[in-house]
Enzyme design. Structure first.
Site, short mmCIF file in Angstrom:
data_model
loop_
_atom_site.label_atom_id
_atom_site.label_comp_id
_atom_site.label_asym_id
_atom_site.label_seq_id
_atom_site.Cartn_x
_atom_site.Cartn_y
_atom_site.Cartn_z
N LYS A 173 83.04 17.16 18.76
CA LYS A 173 83.33 15.98 19.56
C LYS A 173 84.57 15.31 18.99
O LYS A 173 84.58 14.84 17.85
CB LYS A 173 82.17 14.97 19.52
CG LYS A 173 82.42 13.78 20.46
CD LYS A 173 81.58 12.55 20.12
CE LYS A 173 82.19 11.73 19.04
NZ LYS A 173 83.50 11.12 19.45
N GLU A 248 85.59 13.10 5.72
CA GLU A 248 87.03 12.92 5.45
C GLU A 248 87.39 11.54 6.00
O GLU A 248 87.51 11.37 7.22
CB GLU A 248 87.83 13.99 6.18
CG GLU A 248 87.63 15.40 5.65
CD GLU A 248 88.18 15.57 4.24
OE1 GLU A 248 87.80 16.54 3.58
OE2 GLU A 248 88.95 14.70 3.80
N CYS A 282 95.83 9.58 7.39
CA CYS A 282 94.89 9.15 6.35
C CYS A 282 95.53 9.22 4.97
O CYS A 282 95.24 8.41 4.11
CB CYS A 282 93.64 10.01 6.40
SG CYS A 282 93.97 11.77 6.33
N GLU A 380 93.10 -0.36 4.85
CA GLU A 380 93.87 0.68 5.53
C GLU A 380 94.37 0.12 6.85
O GLU A 380 93.59 -0.22 7.73
CB GLU A 380 93.00 1.91 5.78
CG GLU A 380 93.76 3.07 6.42
CD GLU A 380 92.89 4.30 6.59
OE1 GLU A 380 91.76 4.18 7.07
OE2 GLU A 380 93.37 5.40 6.25
O1 TXE Z 1 87.80 5.42 13.95
P1 TXE Z 1 86.29 5.74 14.06
P2 TXE Z 1 88.65 4.56 14.96
C1 TXE Z 1 90.44 4.45 10.29
C2 TXE Z 1 91.68 3.66 10.56
C3 TXE Z 1 91.43 3.12 11.93
C4 TXE Z 1 89.93 2.85 11.87
C5 TXE Z 1 89.32 2.78 13.21
O2 TXE Z 1 91.77 2.62 9.62
O3 TXE Z 1 92.16 1.92 12.11
O4 TXE Z 1 89.41 3.96 11.16
O5 TXE Z 1 89.69 3.94 13.98
C6 TXE Z 1 83.35 8.60 16.11
N1 TXE Z 1 78.56 7.66 14.51
N2 TXE Z 1 90.65 5.84 10.58
O6 TXE Z 1 87.87 3.43 15.59
O7 TXE Z 1 85.53 4.65 14.73
C7 TXE Z 1 84.37 8.25 17.16
O8 TXE Z 1 83.87 8.50 18.45
C8 TXE Z 1 79.18 8.83 14.76
C9 TXE Z 1 91.12 6.67 9.50
O9 TXE Z 1 89.24 5.55 15.90
O10 TXE Z 1 85.89 6.15 12.71
C10 TXE Z 1 85.51 9.18 16.79
O11 TXE Z 1 85.29 10.47 17.30
N3 TXE Z 1 80.45 8.92 15.19
C11 TXE Z 1 90.87 8.11 9.78
C12 TXE Z 1 85.45 9.23 15.26
O12 TXE Z 1 84.13 8.83 14.92
C13 TXE Z 1 81.13 7.77 15.36
C14 TXE Z 1 91.26 8.52 11.16
C15 TXE Z 1 86.43 8.30 14.57
O13 TXE Z 1 86.22 7.02 15.06
C16 TXE Z 1 80.56 6.51 15.13
C17 TXE Z 1 90.74 7.61 12.14
C18 TXE Z 1 79.20 6.49 14.68
N4 TXE Z 1 78.59 5.32 14.44
C19 TXE Z 1 90.46 6.28 11.84
N5 TXE Z 1 81.50 5.56 15.41
C20 TXE Z 1 91.64 8.98 8.80
N6 TXE Z 1 91.38 8.75 7.54
O14 TXE Z 1 92.42 9.82 9.20
C21 TXE Z 1 82.61 6.20 15.80
N7 TXE Z 1 82.40 7.54 15.79
#
Ligand code: TXE
Length: 478
Positions: A173, A248, A282, A380
């Site tokens: 997903k 990650e 990241c 971050e």
């Molecule tokens: O990430 P999310 P978001 C950090 C970065 C960004 C912040 C929010 O700081 O500003 O996270 O980004 C799924 N159970 N990074 O909102 O929410 C969601 O559908 C299971 C750093 O996009 O973490 C998506 O597929 N899954 C990071 C994935 O998780 C869940 C890269 C990421 O969403 C969930 C991205 C839950 N409870 C964001 N909630 C990096 N280090 O590269 C969400 N998801």
């Protein structure tokens, strides 16, 4: 353009009846309003398909057959990149040049792991007291992957290539912010020759992610995203069936620049490399520490670079663009909020404003001397915003570098190899870049310490997470 779910090698309508829309961050125009998202029944169907494949045809395939189908997929990715790349550029604003780079890294992941299928060796121990022990590594089973938006294809590649090389099957997903490119990969999976159910691709938001994390018939889950969501995944994994977890997560990586560093090289890494993917990486070294002897000159020159890079801002569809927009309005608000707060926590050297009046574009921004408790220094930001502090001694620099809950990546810029290795040993990070940044190699483990993650991806270590050791003890006396 496929917008359904890809289950059992077929595109099918979601039983949930729910859809999401995707808007282009370049101009907020509608890209798709009918992306079907998975509900519980859809997740159950994908898991059932993966389970049937794991116990069925996929289990009969020899390692070299798995290698061949993985290479077929990699070749198709290379061939179809130009067709599917625009979907990522339109969904999350990644410049086309960056999408192509990420797609070729995804193909590399499948090529790299296709070489491992027949090298998953076990161990054997000399007989003791008549007992002869052998250890074999077996595929863990049905696996799930959840990815973020900033590297849709790479997260897909990192996770699935390692898993299918071992004989596991997979449900993936991606992020609801960029579902479209991933959905098109389903057709390539089928064309490559993977049996039905080996690789399934579903769209959805955190709710579908939670269904995967808590599913009783998934043996392992690998997550890339925020620390907040990653902890939720681990919680659900434990509460359900204690499925294996690899995380990650985020980073606030430090970079130390010493007076003997190659300054031009350091300037390139703290501008062009840091601004790559509009800072949505990241591993971006967003906390720079520069020695006080060279600070004024370095900051003056870096300011000039950032102002130059403002001219590379443009439509992600334009091959000349280097800096695209942020992924969506939510991220834009989040980053702009950090910038506004930052103006009260540090000195704004350059940038700090929205670029233009349409689309989620942000000027490359430098903050100098943030306070110790500054939000822009602690959290971050995930945008084109870098903070700089100065230091006198190595010890002071290392102390500041490690003063964070994250531990993903880090950089050291110096001409002295002994200093670089001395510092590398003391930095609390999963990765240390010496006179470079954001490096990446399929053969080396990628991942973080502390709250930046759990486990590794890439290399042999990344693959071992998809295998369970089994010790078989044979009584030689009967
Ligand atoms: O990430 P999310 P978001 C950090 C970065 C960004 C912040 C929010 O700081 O500003 O996270 O980004 C799924 N159970 N990074 O909102 O929410 C969601 O559908 C299971 C750093 O996009 O973490 C998506 O597929 N899954 C990071 C994935 O998780 C869940 C890269 C990421 O969403 C969930 C991205 C839950 N409870 C964001 N909630 C990096 N280090 O590269 C969400 N998801």
């Amino acid at each position: 353009m496929h917008t359904q779910l890809f289950i059992n090698n077929e595109y099918v309508d979601a039983k949930s009846g729910e859809t999401i829309s995707v808007y282009n961050p370049h101009d907020e125009s509608l890209v798709a309003d009918n992306v079907q998202i998975a509900g519980q029944a859809d997740v159950d169907a994908a898991v059932a398909a993966a389970r049937a494949a794991f116990k069925g045809e996929w289990a009969t395939w020899k390692p070299k057959q798995r290698s061949q189908v993985m290479r077929n997929f990699a070749d198709l990715l290379d061939k179809r990149a130009s067709e599917i790349a625009p979907l990522e550029a339109m969904s999350m604003g990644q410049p086309l040049s960056v999408v192509h780079m990420m797609l070729s890294m995804t193909a590399d992941a499948f090529k790299y792991y296709s070489g491992w299928t027949d090298k998953i060796a076990g161990e054997q121990f000399p007989e003791e007291d008549g007992i002869y022990n052998i250890v074999q590594y077996e595929p863990v089973g049905v696996c799930a992957g959840i990815g973020a938006w900033n590297g849709s294809a790479i997260f897909f590649g990192f996770k699935i290539a390692a898993a299918v090389a071992t004989g596991c099957t997979f449900i993936y997903k991606g992020s609801e912010k960029s579902p479209l490119l991933l959905l098109q990969l389903g057709a390539l999976v089928k064309e490559a020759g993977f049996p039905p159910g080996v690789i399934n691709i579903i769209s959805g938001d955190g709710r579908a992610g939670s269904m995967l994390a808590s599913h009783m018939d998934i043996n392992k889950i690998s997550f890339t995203g925020s620390v907040f969501a990653g902890k939720k995944v681990q919680e659900l994994a434990a509460k359900s069936n204690l499925k294996r977890v690899v995380l990650e997560l985020g980073g606030k990586s430090p970079s130390l620049i010493f007076p003997d560093a190659d300054i031009e090289n350091a300037l390139v890494h703290h501008s062009q490399n840091f601004l790559f993917n509009t800072g949505q990486a990241c591993i971006a070294a967003s906390r720079t520490f520069v020695h006080e002897d060279i600070a004024d000159e370095f900051i003056k020159q870096l300011k000039g670079r950032y102002e130059q890079f403002t001219h590379t801002i443009g439509s992600p569809m334009d091959p000349k663009t280097f800096l695209g927009p942020l992924v969506d309005g939510k991220q834009f608000e989040r980053v702009m909020n950090f910038i506004e707060i930052g103006k009260g926590e540090a000195e704004l050297v350059t940038g700090g404003k929205r670029h233009g009046t349409t689309g989620f574009y942000v000027e490359p921004t430098i903050f100098l001397n943030p306070k110790d408790d500054a939000q822009i220094y602690r959290e971050e930001i995930f945008g084109p915003v870098i903070t700089i502090r100065t230091f006198k001694t190595e010890e002071e620099a290392i102390k500041m570098a490690n003063d964070t809950s994250y531990g993903l990546s880090s950089c050291v810029f110096t001409a002295s190899t002994s200093r670089a290795l001395r510092i590398a040993r003391q930095l609390e990070a999963g990765m240390v870049n010496i006179n470079t940044s954001q490096t990446f190699a399929m053969h080396a483990p990628f991942g973080g310490s502390k709250q930046s993650g759990l486990g590794r991806e890439g290399g042999r270590q990344g693959m071992m997470h998809y295998l369970e050791a089994k010790t078989i003890s044979i009584n030689m006396r009967v």
